[in-house]
Motif scaffolding. Sequence first.
Motif, PDB file in Angstrom:
ATOM      1  N   ARG A 192       0.702  -1.378  -0.085  1.00  0.00           N
ATOM      2  CA  ARG A 192       0.136   0.118  -0.155  1.00  0.00           C
ATOM      3  C   ARG A 192       0.751   1.337   0.020  1.00  0.00           C
ATOM      4  NH1 ARG A 192      -5.384  -0.139   3.677  1.00  0.00           N
ATOM      5  NH2 ARG A 192      -6.478  -1.726   2.502  1.00  0.00           N
ATOM      6  N   VAL A 193       2.168   1.154   0.596  1.00  0.00           N
ATOM      7  CA  VAL A 193       3.062   2.489   0.522  1.00  0.00           C
ATOM      8  C   VAL A 193       4.347   2.114   0.162  1.00  0.00           C
ATOM      9  CG1 VAL A 193       4.298   3.909   2.128  1.00  0.00           C
ATOM     10  CG2 VAL A 193       1.810   3.171   2.690  1.00  0.00           C
ATOM     11  N   LYS A 194       4.426   2.457  -1.390  1.00  0.00           N
ATOM     12  CA  LYS A 194       5.840   2.234  -2.110  1.00  0.00           C
ATOM     13  C   LYS A 194       6.533   3.613  -2.316  1.00  0.00           C
ATOM     14  CE  LYS A 194       3.458  -1.606  -4.319  1.00  0.00           C
ATOM     15  NZ  LYS A 194       3.077  -2.094  -5.712  1.00  0.00           N
ATOM     16  N   THR A 195       5.659   4.290  -3.084  1.00  0.00           N
ATOM     17  CA  THR A 195       6.128   5.682  -3.556  1.00  0.00           C
ATOM     18  C   THR A 195       5.758   7.021  -2.983  1.00  0.00           C
ATOM     19  OG1 THR A 195       4.251   5.756  -5.154  1.00  0.00           O
ATOM     20  CG2 THR A 195       6.319   4.791  -5.894  1.00  0.00           C
ATOM     21  N   LEU A 196       4.552   6.757  -1.803  1.00  0.00           N
ATOM     22  CA  LEU A 196       4.381   8.007  -1.114  1.00  0.00           C
ATOM     23  C   LEU A 196       5.328   8.447  -0.166  1.00  0.00           C
ATOM     24  CD1 LEU A 196       0.761   6.622  -0.404  1.00  0.00           C
ATOM     25  CD2 LEU A 196       1.420   8.139  -2.028  1.00  0.00           C
ATOM     26  N   HIS A 197       6.402   9.330  -0.675  1.00  0.00           N
ATOM     27  CA  HIS A 197       7.428   9.588   0.194  1.00  0.00           C
ATOM     28  C   HIS A 197       7.941  11.047  -0.655  1.00  0.00           C
ATOM     29  CE1 HIS A 197      11.677   9.558   1.538  1.00  0.00           C
ATOM     30  NE2 HIS A 197      11.264   8.567   2.505  1.00  0.00           N
ATOM     31  N   PRO A 198       8.515  12.124   0.345  1.00  0.00           N
ATOM     32  CA  PRO A 198       9.137  13.252  -0.472  1.00  0.00           C
ATOM     33  C   PRO A 198      10.243  13.087  -1.438  1.00  0.00           C
ATOM     34  CG  PRO A 198       8.822  13.585   1.878  1.00  0.00           C
ATOM     35  CD  PRO A 198       8.583  11.778   1.741  1.00  0.00           C
ATOM     36  N   ASN A 199      11.206  11.949  -1.103  1.00  0.00           N
ATOM     37  CA  ASN A 199      12.182  11.749  -2.311  1.00  0.00           C
ATOM     38  C   ASN A 199      11.611  11.441  -3.466  1.00  0.00           C
ATOM     39  OD1 ASN A 199      14.115  12.293  -0.057  1.00  0.00           O
ATOM     40  ND2 ASN A 199      14.793  10.096  -0.166  1.00  0.00           N
ATOM     41  N   VAL A 200      10.521  11.115  -3.501  1.00  0.00           N
ATOM     42  CA  VAL A 200       9.653  10.544  -4.788  1.00  0.00           C
ATOM     43  C   VAL A 200       9.012  11.941  -5.409  1.00  0.00           C
ATOM     44  CG1 VAL A 200       7.923   9.022  -6.090  1.00  0.00           C
ATOM     45  CG2 VAL A 200       9.515   8.105  -4.689  1.00  0.00           C
ATOM     46  N   HIS A 201       8.054  12.392  -4.361  1.00  0.00           N
ATOM     47  CA  HIS A 201       6.910  13.429  -4.955  1.00  0.00           C
ATOM     48  C   HIS A 201       7.828  14.734  -5.034  1.00  0.00           C
ATOM     49  CE1 HIS A 201       3.425  11.061  -5.415  1.00  0.00           C
ATOM     50  NE2 HIS A 201       3.860  10.305  -4.322  1.00  0.00           N
ATOM     51  N   GLY A 202       8.886  14.808  -4.108  1.00  0.00           N
ATOM     52  CA  GLY A 202       9.650  16.073  -4.163  1.00  0.00           C
ATOM     53  C   GLY A 202      10.197  16.234  -5.829  1.00  0.00           C
ATOM     54  N   GLY A 203      10.599  15.086  -6.077  1.00  0.00           N
ATOM     55  CA  GLY A 203      11.356  14.778  -7.489  1.00  0.00           C
ATOM     56  C   GLY A 203      10.657  15.271  -8.659  1.00  0.00           C
ATOM     57  N   ILE A 204       9.191  14.730  -8.358  1.00  0.00           N
ATOM     58  CA  ILE A 204       8.116  14.938  -9.299  1.00  0.00           C
ATOM     59  C   ILE A 204       7.629  16.339  -9.678  1.00  0.00           C
ATOM     60  CG2 ILE A 204       5.921  14.253 -10.051  1.00  0.00           C
ATOM     61  CD1 ILE A 204       6.608  11.304  -8.942  1.00  0.00           C
ATOM     62  N   LEU A 205       7.274  16.965  -8.163  1.00  0.00           N
ATOM     63  CA  LEU A 205       6.539  18.168  -8.172  1.00  0.00           C
ATOM     64  C   LEU A 205       7.364  19.571  -8.238  1.00  0.00           C
ATOM     65  CD1 LEU A 205       3.942  17.159  -5.591  1.00  0.00           C
ATOM     66  CD2 LEU A 205       3.555  17.866  -7.817  1.00  0.00           C
ATOM     67  N   ALA A 206       8.914  19.074  -8.303  1.00  0.00           N
ATOM     68  CA  ALA A 206       9.697  20.636  -8.156  1.00  0.00           C
ATOM     69  C   ALA A 206       9.343  21.183  -9.748  1.00  0.00           C
ATOM     70  CB  ALA A 206      10.986  20.288  -8.087  1.00  0.00           C
ATOM     71  N   ASP A 207       9.411  22.490  -9.670  1.00  0.00           N
ATOM     72  CA  ASP A 207       9.373  23.349 -10.847  1.00  0.00           C
ATOM     73  C   ASP A 207      10.781  23.674 -11.345  1.00  0.00           C
ATOM     74  OD1 ASP A 207       9.229  25.311 -12.674  1.00  0.00           O
ATOM     75  OD2 ASP A 207       7.738  26.611 -11.482  1.00  0.00           O
ATOM     76  N   LYS A 208      11.109  22.953 -12.528  1.00  0.00           N
ATOM     77  CA  LYS A 208      12.546  23.058 -12.599  1.00  0.00           C
ATOM     78  C   LYS A 208      12.713  24.418 -13.205  1.00  0.00           C
ATOM     79  CE  LYS A 208      12.943  18.210 -13.655  1.00  0.00           C
ATOM     80  NZ  LYS A 208      12.331  17.277 -14.506  1.00  0.00           N
ATOM     81  N   ASP A 209      11.871  25.347 -13.510  1.00  0.00           N
ATOM     82  CA  ASP A 209      12.410  26.831 -13.826  1.00  0.00           C
ATOM     83  C   ASP A 209      12.317  27.618 -12.503  1.00  0.00           C
ATOM     84  OD1 ASP A 209      12.472  26.537 -16.443  1.00  0.00           O
ATOM     85  OD2 ASP A 209      10.345  26.299 -16.677  1.00  0.00           O
ATOM     86  N   ASN A 210      12.217  27.103 -11.353  1.00  0.00           N
ATOM     87  CA  ASN A 210      12.002  27.814 -10.104  1.00  0.00           C
ATOM     88  C   ASN A 210      13.401  27.493  -9.273  1.00  0.00           C
ATOM     89  OD1 ASN A 210      11.726  28.759  -7.496  1.00  0.00           O
ATOM     90  ND2 ASN A 210       9.414  28.458  -7.615  1.00  0.00           N
TER      91      ASN A 210
END
Length: 197
Positions: A66-84
Amino acid sequence: MDFLPIKRALLSVTDKTGLPELARFLSAAGVELVSTGGTRKLLMEAGLPVTSVSDVTGFPEILNGRVKTLHPNVHGGILADKDNPEHLATLAKHGIAAFDMVVVNLYAFGKALEKKLPLPEMVEQIDIGGPTLLRASAKNFASILVVPDPAFYAEVMDALAGNTMQAPLALRQKTAAATFRQTSTYDDAIATYLADA
């Protein structure tokens, strides 16, 4: 950015149709592959180098997956605005590597419906991590390419091959729109089932 270089991809799929070919294409271009469970096993069996998502999170899969990818090391790497620059500084501060591509499709809830499983078993067919990865990636299409369905694999490979492994903004926006349509349909099927169960 108009063209996004693809250097790191997260792959976690239920429908594995065409995935080995896509993963081989990415790996041959030097893209780092990160994956979970059965997807990672398939890629390893295909002889591809693949990093376990547990190595990215520093935490094992728990609660029967149930919990595999729900983690800041995953979602931070996805949600970061690369222009910011502030977002990039935050990633650097916390040692989080950005993702450029997310290839995810969802548990086949519709197929489970056809089996008329009991409610507790149906609940286990509700994908949480997949929709979260998809929605996060689709929201951030300016900085990431989301691929929600094997039907996009050929188009994605053609676009990347024709643009030196850079994903055009138009493609990213197109797949983001398809992703939100897909997650909306998925959620509606679950809501309809629960309302009638």
